[in-house]
Design an enzyme around this catalytic site. Sequence first.
Site, short mmCIF file in Angstrom:
data_model
loop_
_atom_site.label_atom_id
_atom_site.label_comp_id
_atom_site.label_asym_id
_atom_site.label_seq_id
_atom_site.Cartn_x
_atom_site.Cartn_y
_atom_site.Cartn_z
N GLU A 122 -4.12 9.35 7.98
CA GLU A 122 -2.65 9.30 8.11
C GLU A 122 -2.18 10.18 9.27
O GLU A 122 -1.16 9.91 9.88
CB GLU A 122 -1.97 9.75 6.80
N TYR A 166 -0.85 8.60 -2.46
CA TYR A 166 -0.79 8.42 -3.91
C TYR A 166 -2.03 9.04 -4.59
O TYR A 166 -2.03 9.24 -5.79
CB TYR A 166 -0.80 6.93 -4.26
N GLY A 167 -3.08 9.25 -3.78
CA GLY A 167 -4.42 9.54 -4.32
C GLY A 167 -4.53 10.65 -5.32
O GLY A 167 -5.34 10.59 -6.24
N CYS A 172 -11.22 2.70 -0.75
CA CYS A 172 -9.87 3.13 -0.35
C CYS A 172 -9.56 2.39 0.94
O CYS A 172 -10.39 2.36 1.86
CB CYS A 172 -9.82 4.63 -0.13
N THR A 173 -8.38 1.81 1.00
CA THR A 173 -8.08 0.93 2.13
C THR A 173 -7.87 1.68 3.45
O THR A 173 -7.80 1.07 4.51
CB THR A 173 -6.85 0.06 1.81
N HIS A 174 -7.80 3.01 3.38
CA HIS A 174 -7.71 3.80 4.62
C HIS A 174 -9.08 3.98 5.29
O HIS A 174 -9.16 4.25 6.48
CB HIS A 174 -7.17 5.20 4.34
N ASP A 218 0.86 -1.19 0.00
CA ASP A 218 0.00 0.00 0.00
C ASP A 218 0.89 1.24 0.00
O ASP A 218 2.06 1.17 0.39
CB ASP A 218 -0.92 0.03 1.23
N SER A 219 0.31 2.36 -0.40
CA SER A 219 1.06 3.62 -0.34
C SER A 219 1.42 3.96 1.11
O SER A 219 2.40 4.65 1.35
CB SER A 219 0.20 4.74 -0.92
N CYS A 255 -4.19 -1.41 -2.30
CA CYS A 255 -4.36 0.04 -2.47
C CYS A 255 -5.21 0.21 -3.72
O CYS A 255 -4.85 -0.27 -4.80
CB CYS A 255 -2.99 0.69 -2.66
N ASN A 256 -6.35 0.87 -3.57
CA ASN A 256 -7.24 1.05 -4.71
C ASN A 256 -6.61 1.93 -5.79
O ASN A 256 -6.77 1.70 -6.97
CB ASN A 256 -8.56 1.66 -4.25
N THR A 257 -5.89 2.96 -5.33
CA THR A 257 -5.28 3.89 -6.28
C THR A 257 -4.26 3.16 -7.15
O THR A 257 -4.25 3.30 -8.37
CB THR A 257 -4.61 5.06 -5.52
N1 DGL Z 1 -4.99 3.45 0.56
C1 DGL Z 1 -4.97 3.91 -0.78
C2 DGL Z 1 -6.18 3.42 -1.56
O1 DGL Z 1 -6.74 2.38 -1.23
C3 DGL Z 1 -4.87 5.40 -1.01
C4 DGL Z 1 -4.11 6.20 -0.10
C5 DGL Z 1 -3.33 7.23 -0.84
O2 DGL Z 1 -3.91 8.21 -1.36
O3 DGL Z 1 -2.13 7.03 -0.92
O4 DGL Z 1 -6.57 4.05 -2.51
#
Ligand code: DGL
Length: 275
Positions: A159, A43-44, A193-195, A11-12, A74-76
Amino acid sequence: MLVPGPIGIFDSGYGGLTILSEIQKLMPEYSYCYLGDNSRAPYGSRSFDIVYEFTRQAVEALFGMGCNLVILACNTASAKALRTIQQNDLPQINPSKRVLGVIRPTAEVVGNITKSRHIGVLGTIGTVQSESYPIEVNKLFPDIVVTSEACPMWVPLVENKEYDSLGADYFVRKNIDNILLKDPQIDTLILGCTHYPLLLDKINAFLPEGVTALPQGKYVGESLKDYLYRHPEMNEGCLKEGQTKYYTTESVQKFTEAATIFLNKEVEVERINLD
Ligand code: DGL
C-alpha cells in the site's frame, strides 16, 4: 429477471485490482465496478465484526450501483464476511443477487498442483486466524497438509509502494523462511492475499528450488467464467459493454496513482462514502 448490471469487484484497497485484471483478461466483454475501501484499509488485523460490517456496506453499495453479482476480491473479507453475507444478508437484501469469494476457487485448484501434498498459505492475520484455507482445502483434499503464516507487514509494504525496497526484502524473506521452517516439505505456497502478487518477484527470489508461489487471480477468473456458464440466469444479469468504473473511499488522486502501478494504465475514479 435481473436487470443487467456490471460485476462488482470489492477489496479493502488496491489488492483486488490484481484479481480484476485477471478476470478482465478472461472476460473482457463484461462490465465491472471496482470498489476499494481504501480509507479503512487494511482489513487484515481488524476484528471479525468490523470486517463483516465494512464488507456488508460495500456489497450493499455495489448492489446499489446495479451489480447483481459481487466478487469479494479480498481474502480477509472472504474469510470473515462471505458466509454470513451469503446466509443471513442476501435472503433479506435480494435473494436473486449473489456474492462470491476468492478462497474456494483457490482451494479447488491447489490439489491438482501440489505433488508433495504439503502446501503453505501466506495471508493476513485475519485470513490465517480464520483457518478458512485449511478448512476449504481439506474439505476437498483431506490428504493435503496445510501450514499457514501471517505476513502482517506485506500489505502495508504494498500500500505504501515499498514493494521493491530493502524493507520488502527483509520481511518477505523472514516470512518465507518461517513457513518453510514450519514444514520443509511444502512445494506450493498460496498467495492468500490479493496484494501479494505485487511482491511476486521478491517472493520468487527467496524461494528455494522446488517451491512455487501460487497467485490466485487466474483461478478466480476461471472459476467465475465457469460459474457464469453454469448459471445462465446470472450471466444474463451481467452487463456486457466492456467498461469498468472505479470507486474509492479515499482520495481520487491517491487511488489513481496506485491503480496506475497495479494496472499499468491510468483510470478514472470516483470517491464514495460507505458509512
Ligand atoms: N487484499 C486483502 C486480502 O486479500 C487484504 C488487505 C488488507 O489487509 O486490507 O486479504
